[in-house]
Design a protein around this motif. Structure first.
Motif, mmCIF file in Angstrom:
data_model
loop_
_atom_site.group_PDB
_atom_site.id
_atom_site.type_symbol
_atom_site.label_atom_id
_atom_site.label_comp_id
_atom_site.label_asym_id
_atom_site.label_seq_id
_atom_site.Cartn_x
_atom_site.Cartn_y
_atom_site.Cartn_z
ATOM 1 N N CYS A 125 0.859 -1.197 0.000
ATOM 2 C CA CYS A 125 0.000 0.000 0.000
ATOM 3 C C CYS A 125 0.896 1.248 0.000
ATOM 4 N N GLY A 143 -5.796 7.108 10.703
ATOM 5 C CA GLY A 143 -6.721 7.063 9.572
ATOM 6 C C GLY A 143 -6.170 6.207 8.444
ATOM 7 N N ALA A 165 -5.402 -3.032 3.188
ATOM 8 C CA ALA A 165 -4.125 -3.409 2.574
ATOM 9 C C ALA A 165 -4.118 -4.881 2.191
HETATM 10 FE FE1 SF4 Z 1 -2.981 1.317 3.416
HETATM 11 FE FE2 SF4 Z 1 -3.956 -0.093 5.482
HETATM 12 FE FE3 SF4 Z 1 -2.506 2.077 5.855
HETATM 13 FE FE4 SF4 Z 1 -4.997 2.233 4.905
HETATM 14 S S1 SF4 Z 1 -4.361 1.556 6.927
HETATM 15 S S2 SF4 Z 1 -3.254 3.391 4.222
HETATM 16 S S3 SF4 Z 1 -4.982 0.414 3.571
HETATM 17 S S4 SF4 Z 1 -1.810 0.148 4.936
#
Ligand code: SF4
Length: 334
Positions: A125, A143, A165
Motif C-alpha cells: 500500500c 486514519g 491493505a
Molecule cells: Fe494502506 Fe492499510 Fe494504511 Fe490504509 S491503513 S493506508 S490500507 S496500509
C-alpha cells in the motif's frame, strides 16, 4: 534512515532473547530480526521501520530443506526463495510452491529473500510506505488514506474500515493451499501454528498482522504429505509479466478420482488482507464434476464476501477468472 545498532545472533536462543527486548512484535518494534532484508531494509530507508537494534539471523542453521518421515517436508526459515523454488523435493511434490516463488519479485530478490521473511512480507500500500500520509497500520489511529484514495491494488476480502491493505506475497498463497504449519520458538517455548491461524484480519488493529509475539522466531515451515495423485498450480495475474505484485492470484491443489473431485484446497492472493484460504470454494468443488459450471460456482463462492472500493472492483472478476482458469488447467487430462 535512522541510526541503529547491528549485531549478529550466534544461536536461536540469542535471537529470541534479543527479540524479546522489544515490546511489540509488529510495527514500531524496537528490535528487528534481519535475514534477507528485502522488506526490512526498504522500509528502514523510508523511515517506516525504525528499529533501534537489528539482529542478523542469516547465519543461523535454519537453511535446509528436509524430507520428513511422514512424506512431508521441513523448510528452514532462512532458506532462500531461489533455492526453495528449485529444490527437487519442492518441484516434485509441491509444484504450486515452486511456481509461486518463481512468479515473485526478481531473480536478485529471490536470491536474498528467505522463507521466514516472505511469511512476514509487509503490504505494498503506497500510503503505508509514505510517512507523510495517514495510515492506521503504520501509525495506529491516524486514519486510512487508501479508503478514498489510490486503492486499485488493495484488498477486497477480509477488509475493515481501518485498513484494506493486501498481502503481497505469492509464496504465502501457495503455502496456504498446501496447508502449511509455521513453527515458532519464543521466550515461552515452541509453538506450531496452522497458516490459517497465523495471519490476523485487520479489524480495528491493522498494525498487528500475525499472532507472533515479541521474541518469537520463525524456525521452519512444514508441509504435510502431498495427497497422492493430486495436482497443483499457481496462476498469477498482474500488470506486467515480471517483477510485479499480483492483482489477483490463485493457488489450487486438486485431485480427481473417477470423474469426481476428491481433494480440493484453494487459496487466493492479491485480493485478501491475508493469504486467502477459501473453504467456501472447496465445499463447492468437493464431490463435484471437474467442469466449467462447477469451477464457476466455486469462484462465485470464493468471492461472495468481496467488498471492493472505488478503484478495485475489477479485482473481483479478475480473481474469479483466475481461479476458474487455475482449476481448468489443473484438472485437464494430459
Ligand atoms: Fe494502506 Fe492499510 Fe494504511 Fe490504509 S491503513 S493506508 S490500507 S496500509
Amino acid at each position: 534512515m535512522e541510526l541503529f545498532q547491528l549485531s549478529r545472533a550466534n544461536s536461536v536462543s540469542e535471537a529470541i532473547a534479543a527479540g524479546a527486548a522489544s515490546t511489540t512484535a509488529q510495527q514500531g518494534a524496537e528490535v528487528r530480526l534481519l535475514a534477507g532484508g528485502t522488506t526490512l531494509l526498504d522500509l528502514m530507508k523510508l523511515n517506516v521501520e525504525r528499529p533501534a537494534r537489528v539482529i542478523d539471523i542469516s547465519r543461523l542453521p535454519l537453511d535446509t530443506v528436509e524430507d520428513m518421515q511422514d512424506g512431508g517436508v521441513k523448510i528452514g526459515a532462512t532458506v532462500r526463495n531461489a533455492d526453495l523454488a528449485v529444490h527437487p523435493l519442492i518441484r516434485e511434490r509441491y509444484a504450486v510452491l515452486s511456481q509461486a516463488l518463481l512468479a515473485g519479485a526478481s531473480a536478485q530478490l529471490r536470491n536474498m529473500a528467505t522463507t521466514g521473511g516472505n511469511l512476514l512480507q509487509r503490504t505494498r500500500c503506497v500510503y503505508f510506505r509514505d510517512t507523510a500520509m495517514p495510515c492506521n497500520k503504520r501509525d495506529p489511529g491516524s486514519g486510512c488514506a487508501a479508503l478514498n484514495g489510490f486503492n486499485r491494488t488493495l484488498a477486497v476480502l477480509g477488509v475493515s474500515d481501518a485498513c484494506i491493505a493486501s498481502n503481497p506475497s505469492d509464496m504465502n498463497v501457495a503455502l496456504t493451499a498446501l496447508d502449511a504449519t509455521i513453527h515458532v520458538e519464543g521466550s515461552t517455548g515452541r509453538r506450531s501454528i496452522a497458516i490459517d491461524d497465523f495471519y490476523l484480519l485487520p479489524g480495528e488493529t491493522p498494525q498487528r498482522e500475525t499472532v507472533l509475539e515479541p521474541g518469537d522466531l520463525i524456525t521452519h515451515v512444514t508441509l504435510p504429505p502431498a495427497p497422492p495423485g493430486a495436482r497443483s498450480l499457481y496462476v498469477k495475474l498482474r500488470d506486467r509479466a515480471s517483477y510485479e505484485f499480483a492483482l489477483a492470484s490463485a493457488a489450487v491443489v486438486v485431485k480427481v478420482v473417477d470423474g469426481r473431485i476428491a481433494h480440493a484446497r484453494v487459496a487466493l492472493g492479491g485480493v485478501g488482507t491475508k493469504p486467502w484460504h477459501s473453504p467456501e470454494a472447496e465445499a463447492v468443488l468437493m464431490g463435484g464434476t471437474p467442469d466449467m459450471a462447477t469451477f464457476q460456482r466455486a469462484a462465485d463462492a470464493a468471492l461472495a464476501g468481496a467488498k471492493p472500493r472505488s478503484q478495485n472492483a475489477f479485482k473481483v472478476e479478475l480473481a474469479r477468472r483466475g481461479l476458474v482458469h487455475a482449476l481448468t488447467q489443473v484438472t485437464q487430462t494430459v
